[in-house]
Design an enzyme around this catalytic site. Structure first.
Site, short mmCIF file in Angstrom:
data_model
loop_
_atom_site.label_atom_id
_atom_site.label_comp_id
_atom_site.label_asym_id
_atom_site.label_seq_id
_atom_site.Cartn_x
_atom_site.Cartn_y
_atom_site.Cartn_z
CG HIS A 55 63.09 -21.89 -38.75
ND1 HIS A 55 62.24 -22.93 -39.08
CD2 HIS A 55 62.68 -20.86 -39.53
CE1 HIS A 55 61.38 -22.54 -39.99
NE2 HIS A 55 61.61 -21.28 -40.28
CG ASP A 78 61.70 -25.83 -37.24
OD1 ASP A 78 61.85 -25.02 -36.29
OD2 ASP A 78 62.05 -25.56 -38.40
CB SER A 135 58.24 -20.68 -40.76
OG SER A 135 58.89 -21.49 -41.67
#
Ligand code: ARG
Ligand code: ASP
Length: 730
Positions: free
Chosen positions: A86, A222, A653
């Site tokens: 992402h 991810d 992230s």
């Protein structure tokens, strides 16, 4: 034993123990003095110097700020970096076409020549950091007003910046910490040639999409892979075909052993923003007053968009990314408010404040300096509430109605015309037309009209008339105070929702175009809302916020002074931090226990053929059926994700999850829903970060992507088997 348990309970619930074990986003520079002992007691096998050292390569030299919004880490001697899917999403999207849709199929460069450059993307290393508080606050006195204080500081910072020792290719950055009580300087190195090397298909990188977002158990791969390129001298350089892969100061080894319950873990990265030192009243306001308003507005927008997406495959593609980003914080806020309520986060803060006030009142010097800081803060937050409510209504409505994006661009054009004449206008117009091309490619007028309609009903209901422009109010009344009628009226008249109409309009001579624009119904209506908002809210909010910032700074200093025995970590501010905890399962509710690991069997159990969120690539099904996991599986299972009690937030992230030796064991990408309130109040019982296991990443690269050559670049280790080096790709 009983006594010990009792003691532990007292410590855990006493207001003095403001800090939970594991709580905190710590400064790498201060680990040795503040954290090392505790980290070792929790199981860390390396030293603080192995993590942060300015003389020798240390772990910090493997960590980059990825584009300023995520974290990445170096995993090979040839500048390969890992981040989330992402985080790489827009880069992957930008290289995708209908014929080569890398979002759908995944992408693997088979050699350096196939690696894809990304204009605007950068990776920043931290060369060193330094406490410059004394120099930054020189000449600042306690009773200075905010403006004077800031101007003294600004002058100091300019001097510090000018005097900072650095190489030509490095940059200086200075940031306030502890609400402005301290300042740290960072020497940074920014590489601007960052190329896409690989990404799994979205069905792995985004598996579970919005349904699973912020949730455990999770099965998302991810991750994506990039490479940093440098000039011939290994220095930062703009993109050039002659650039070469970076030779990093440090690259992380990757563990093939995974973690077990209770293993020490660290997450090293760039957490964005937290609010750990707000008074209880402000947290309560956020949880009970402001979040509900924002959630409600997004709820309505999402329902409208979802309805269209379900019925129209084209709209589904056009709105996928926008829907995901709107849904992301919508879901987070719901979890946050519920979590604060369920864990008694506000009560805990109140108990802490009571103890604070008691200690302040008992000490004359404190009492004089800090006696009123909390009551005054509470008063200011209360005073701000009505304005903050209008702000959140306004920002959410304008953010979720796309028409306002076009209005913003047209206003910019108008301003440029007024300020810089025809020449400025012409350049700006080209820029805007270019942006609009991308905008309209993913725009559907009917969707936007529907969203506008429901959001206007909410806006006129929520916002007192004194904050709404006369013209907008008149139009609203003329349309019988109905969002639907208003939407129909505006969208049938405006030219802003149609690319060709705008193009035709902007082809006219500048003054004609500007004249016509100012007649546009949508523009008139929107600008009436915007103008009144700026006039009645913006100034007042800035004024209150500035007073609040001032008091928050004093309150922070007060806590540092009053609780001398406590360790305080500064709120996240997008600077490099280390957080540590353990691989740790948890109990989200009574009688429910969440395990540490998910695996590929669990992923396949969620598989829904053809589904937008839960489909999987055919090759994954084959590998699963054959249990062909190579060296990455364990006892016939393929680990996928795991959780830990590391205190993380947005911006973390892509951060590496490291084991006790500093090996990469996973990649951080999310938090569990029950614990999203950790931005305001961390609770070790239910706050968990979610990581994708390094072995799953390698499995996907190697077995699914057929990009084993990338794994060969990496250093794979078996720390648990006491085999420091075992090159075992394939
Ligand atoms: N919740 C994660 C974060 O805040 C992941 C977001 C990306 N995924 C999504 N479905 N929107 O960034
Ligand atoms: N998903 C977040 C990010 O993108 C991480 C988090 O909020 O826990 O940074």
């Amino acid at each position: 034993m009983k006594k010990l348990k009792w003691l532990l309970l007292v410590i855990a619930f006493s207001p003095f123990s403001f800090l939970f074990a594991n709580e905190g986003m710590w400064l790498p520079l201060l680990l040795e003095s503040m954290n090392e002992k505790e980290m070792k007691s929790m199981g860390m096998k390396i030293s603080a110097k192995d993590i942060y050292n300015i003389n020798n390569g240390s772990l910090k030299d493997a960590i980059v700020s990825f584009g300023g919004f995520c974290t990445g880490e170096v995993i090979s001697e040839k500048g390969l970096i890992l981040t989330n899917h992402h985080c790489g999403y827009s880069a992957i999207q930008s290289h995708s076409t209908v014929e080569h849709n890398f979002l759908e199929t995944g992408f693997w460069a088979m050699n350096h020549g196939q690696e894809l450059p990304n204009a605007g993307l950068f990776a920043t290393f931290i060369v060193r950091m330094e406490d410059v508080s004394n120099a930054a606050l020189k000449g600042v006195t306690e009773n200075m007003d905010e403006k004077t204080r800031q101007s003294v500081i600004d002058k100091n910072l300019a001097q510090i910046r000018a005097a900072a020792k650095k190489n030509d290719w490095e940059d200086v950055m200075i940031r306030p910490f502890y609400e402005g009580n301290k300042y740290y300087l960072f020497i940074t190195e920014t590489y601007r040639d960052v190329r896409l090397v690989g990404a799994p298909p979205s069905s792995i990188g985004k598996f579970g999409a919005d349904t699973d977002n912020w949730m455990w158990p999770r099965h998302t791969g991810d991750f994506s892979v990039f490479r940093i390129y440098a000039d011939k001298n290994n220095r930062p350089a703009e993109y050039s075909a002659s650039n070469v892969p970076l030779k990093p100061k440090k690259s992380l080894s990757i563990s093939l052993d995974g973690v077990e319950e209770g293993d020490f873990t660290m997450v090293f990265g760039f957490p964005g923003r937290t609010y750990q030192y707000l008074p209880a009243s402000a947290v309560k306001q956020q949880a009970e007053v402001l979040n509900p308003v924002k959630i409600n507005i997004r709820d309505q927008a999402l329902k409208q968009i979802d309805g269209f997406m379900r019925n129209d495959p084209k709209i589904k593609i056009q709105y996928a990314s926008k829907f995901a980003s709107t849904a992301n914080y919508w879901k987070k806020w719901i979890g946050e408010s519920q979590g604060l309520e369920r864990t008694g986060g506000i009560e805990r803060k109140l108990a802490y404040e009571k103890e604070f006030q008691k200690r302040v009142d008992a000490n004359p010097a404190f009492k004089q300096k800090y006696g009123n800081v909390l009551p005054e803060l509470n008063k200011l937050y209360a005073e701000m509430e009505p304005f903050a409510l209008v702000r959140d209504n306004f920002t959410e409505v304008t953010r979720n109605t796309e028409l306002f994006t076009v209005v913003g661009l047209m206003n910019t054009l108008h301003r440029t015309y007024n300020n810089n004449g025809i020449a400025g206008y012409t350049t700006e117009k080209e820029k805007i037309l270019n942006r609009l091309k991308g905008f309209y490619a993913d725009y559907n007028e009917k969707v936007d009209e529907a969203v506008f309609g429901v959001l206007m009903d909410t806006y006129f209901k929520n916002v007192p008339a004194q904050f709404i422009g006369d013209e907008a109010l008149a139009t609203w009344n003329k349309q019988d105070e109905s969002g639907e009628k208003l939407a129909d009226y505006i969208y049938s008249k405006t030219r802003l929702t149609d690319e060709s109409k705008i193009k035709t309009l902007l082809e006219m001579p500048a003054d004609n175009a500007i004249e016509q624009l100012s007649q546009d119904e949508a523009l008139q209506f929107a600008n009436s809302l915007i103008a009144k908002y700026s006039e009645t809210i913006t100034g007042k909010l800035n004024e209150l916020q500035s007073s609040i910032n001032n008091l928050q700074r004093i309150y922070m200093q007060a806590q540092l002074d009053v609780f001398k025995d406590k360790r305080f970590y500064p709120d996240a501010n997008s600077t490099l931090r280390l957080t540590y905890g353990k691989a740790n399962s948890y109990e989200p509710r009574d009688a429910v226990k969440y395990e540490l690991y998910t695996d590929l069997d669990g992923l396949m159990a969620k598989y829904i053929p053809g589904d937008y969120e839960f489909d999987v690539p055919a090759r994954l099904i084959e590998l699963h059926e054959a249990k062909d996991y190579g060296v990455y599986g364990k006892n016939g299972k393929m680990p996928v994700c795991f959780i830990g009690s590391n205190h993380t937030t947005g911006g973390n992230s892509g951060s590496p999850a490291l084991d006790a030796y500093g090996n990469l064991v996973g990649l951080n990408f999310d938090r569990v829903w029950e614990g999203t309130m950790s931005d305001y109040s961390y609770d070790a019982s239910i706050c968990r970060n979610i990581m994708v296991d390094a072995r799953f990443i390698l499995f996907v690269i190697d077995k699914l992507g057929g990009a084993g050559h990338l794994v060969k670049e990496m250093n794979l280790v078996h720390p648990k088997k006491n085999q420091p080096k075992a090159k075992t790709a394939k």
